[in-house]
Design an enzyme around this catalytic site. Sequence first.
Site, mmCIF file in Angstrom:
data_model
loop_
_atom_site.group_PDB
_atom_site.id
_atom_site.type_symbol
_atom_site.label_atom_id
_atom_site.label_comp_id
_atom_site.label_asym_id
_atom_site.label_seq_id
_atom_site.Cartn_x
_atom_site.Cartn_y
_atom_site.Cartn_z
ATOM 1 N N LEU A 156 29.965 -48.412 23.050
ATOM 2 C CA LEU A 156 29.084 -47.696 22.121
ATOM 3 C C LEU A 156 29.881 -46.497 21.633
ATOM 4 C CD1 LEU A 156 25.638 -47.675 24.011
ATOM 5 C CD2 LEU A 156 26.291 -49.090 22.059
ATOM 6 N N ASP A 157 29.664 -46.108 20.390
ATOM 7 C CA ASP A 157 30.336 -44.924 19.854
ATOM 8 C C ASP A 157 29.926 -43.691 20.661
ATOM 9 O OD1 ASP A 157 31.368 -46.528 17.853
ATOM 10 O OD2 ASP A 157 29.759 -46.045 16.447
ATOM 11 N N LYS A 158 30.726 -42.656 20.532
ATOM 12 C CA LYS A 158 30.463 -41.423 21.283
ATOM 13 C C LYS A 158 29.054 -40.876 20.993
ATOM 14 C CE LYS A 158 32.532 -36.911 22.183
ATOM 15 N NZ LYS A 158 33.615 -35.989 21.829
ATOM 16 N N HIS A 180 32.197 -50.201 15.261
ATOM 17 C CA HIS A 180 31.262 -49.501 14.361
ATOM 18 C C HIS A 180 30.409 -50.473 13.529
ATOM 19 C CE1 HIS A 180 33.244 -45.906 15.471
ATOM 20 N NE2 HIS A 180 34.217 -45.938 14.592
ATOM 21 N N LYS A 218 26.995 -49.162 11.877
ATOM 22 C CA LYS A 218 27.258 -48.085 10.908
ATOM 23 C C LYS A 218 27.965 -48.630 9.671
ATOM 24 C CE LYS A 218 27.582 -44.517 14.443
ATOM 25 N NZ LYS A 218 28.522 -43.760 15.271
#
Length: 212
Positions: free
Chosen positions: A68-70, A150, A153
């Site tokens: 998962l992204d930050k 990503h 997004k």
Amino acid sequence: LDSSQKVDPAADVIAVDGQIVGYEEHIYLMLYKPAGVVSATEDNVSPTVIGLLPRQYQGAGLFPVGRLDKDTTGLLLITNDGTWAHGITSPKKHMDKIYDAVVEGDIPPDMGQRFADGIVLDDGLHCLSAKAVQTGPQSLTVVVQEGKFHQVKRMFHAVGKEVIYLKRLSMGSLALDKTLTKGEYRSLTEEEIKKAEDNYNSQKKLLDDRLV
Ligand code: URA
């Protein structure tokens, strides 16, 4: 030797011909990932998801199952069982991943259709058919079958929308435990460990539950 014999790693010592042999225990956790930590085992700058775990889990070879992204929150599986992790993240599995997303500005009425038709990313990559269901003025629940970098997004970006909040609710049959708060984790049950590799349709129920 009886191969069905159960071992209690806390109490038993295993020896073969008088030589003590190591016993590698597999660990399976679900973490409610908070924002601000990276999905990595080590990082020079930011705290990691492994660093959130207590000492007993350090040095156990744990790693996040997919990333998962930050700034993304929600369900993150953590294990030291590479075979199991591969079974879940293998692109061939098309494991459904469900996210809650909040985007900037209004949501165009054809968003659901565009996700269903298959979004083409800026770099020309064609995404598999996905779902996007509006749940509020700027919020949607999204189901994707892929886990590219990503992914969510970039899909929204391709249709002119920027994601400002993203939380993963489920991967395949495993949903984030509602009793966990951000930063908390728990062990998976035997049943969850087994069913994690099937992409069966409890996520349909999860999605339906959100839409009532
Ligand atoms: N898609 C994204 O863009 N980010 C995540 O963290 C997960 C899915």
